[in-house]
Design an enzyme around this catalytic site. Structure first.
Site, short mmCIF file in Angstrom:
data_model
loop_
_atom_site.label_atom_id
_atom_site.label_comp_id
_atom_site.label_asym_id
_atom_site.label_seq_id
_atom_site.Cartn_x
_atom_site.Cartn_y
_atom_site.Cartn_z
CG ASP A 67 0.04 -0.30 2.73
OD1 ASP A 67 1.01 0.01 2.74
OD2 ASP A 67 -1.08 -0.90 2.90
CG ASP A 136 -8.81 -1.03 11.22
OD1 ASP A 136 -7.56 -1.87 10.90
OD2 ASP A 136 -9.19 -0.64 10.62
CG HIS A 138 -5.95 -2.51 8.38
ND1 HIS A 138 -5.78 -1.20 8.63
CD2 HIS A 138 -4.41 -3.06 8.38
CE1 HIS A 138 -4.63 -0.49 9.21
NE2 HIS A 138 -4.02 -1.56 9.53
CD GLU A 143 -8.76 0.37 7.63
OE1 GLU A 143 -8.57 -0.24 8.26
OE2 GLU A 143 -8.24 1.62 7.46
#
Ligand code: F6R
Length: 266
Positions: A67, A136, A138, A143
């Site tokens: 990313d 979270d 990911h 997400e």
């Protein structure tokens, strides 16, 4: 999926680095998927040490990072381009022409995402994908509620991801990029081998949900349960909430594939 528990974050990172080194030795033209973040820093320190000490040779490898933030020039110290230069690329001998990150400054971001997928296909797919996990759940920047078959695309970051990453982006959450280009969950699952590293007490609950909980797009790391060759290396602190600890320990102590790694691990 296999979960391997090591005593501390250094030992976990050392094992992850040795698995990567072994893959490079077996296949010098390895296509390696890379991640950024705090957890990876120790792995890259270990790889740099192996390069220096044991002449581990990356010159024929190809890399694809998961990313990059949208709207940060690659020269920004907070970009993942800069992170990779700092922590790994400047310290070992990858060929710069064969290291890839998404271009978060591309004029046409959707075209950039399609191009990134094409580059991965042209390289023959990813042999080994290194992964961390966000608080979270990911992987990459997939997400919660990311489609489990998603491809490389733009993604808005959650408030918890922004808060977690703000200290590494100048400290002011309001100044952070709010979007990123990320490989999709489907892209990640196509890697031939996934290696996730999870360390620290703050990751204990999300790790347990990721590896022992039900598969759900709310925790995209759960999709790794579908992968035929996924290894999850964790430290004792991250492992505290796992129910299957005794079995995971037995695997590392007894299964032949781990024999070469047992002796050298503290
Ligand atoms: C970064 C990435 C993320 C991180 C995750 C954990 O390229 O893909 O999924 O791996 O956010 O980050 P740390 O290690 O900083 O907790």
């Amino acid at each position: 999926m296999e979960v391997i528990i090591r005593p501390d974050a250094n030992a976990a990172a050392r094992l992850a680095a040795r698995l990567i080194a072994r893959a490079v030795e077996v296949k010098p033209e390895l296509v390696l998927g890379l991640a950024t973040g705090r957890t990876m820093e120790r792995v890259y320190d270990e790889l740099a040490a192996l390069h220096e000490r044991s002449r581990l040779d990356f010159s024929r490898c190809t890399t694809f990072n998961l990313d990059e933030y949208i709207g940060l020039p690659r020269t920004s110290p907070y970009s993942y381009h800069a992170y990779m230069q700092r922590h790994l690329f400047n310290r070992v001998n990858f060929s710069p022409a064969r290291t890839h990150l998404p271009d978060g400054m591309a004029a046409d971001l959707d075209a950039e995402c399609r191009h990134y997928e094409q580059l991965i296909r042209d390289a023959g797919g990813i042999d080994l994908q290194l992964l961390g996990i966000g608080s979270d759940g990911h992987i990459g920047f997939n997400e919660p509620l990311s489609a489990l078959r998603s491809r490389t695309r733009q993604k808005a970051l959650t408030p918890s991801t922004l808060a977690a990453n703000a200290p590494y982006c100048g400290g002011d959450v309001t100044q952070m990029p709010r979007r990123a280009i990320t490989m999709g969950v489907g892209t990640i699952l196509e890697a031939r081998h996934c290696l996730m590293l999870v360390t620290g007490a703050s990751k204990a609950d999300i790790l347990a949900r990721a590896v022992e909980g039900p598969i759900t797009a709310m925790v995209t790391a759960t999709a790794l349960q579908l992968h035929p060759h996924c290894q999850v290396i964790v430290d004792e602190e991250a492992a505290v909430s796992l129910q299957g600890k005794a079995y995971y320990r037995w695997i590392f102590e007894n299964e032949p594939e781990w024999a070469p790694y047992r002796a050298a691990q503290a």
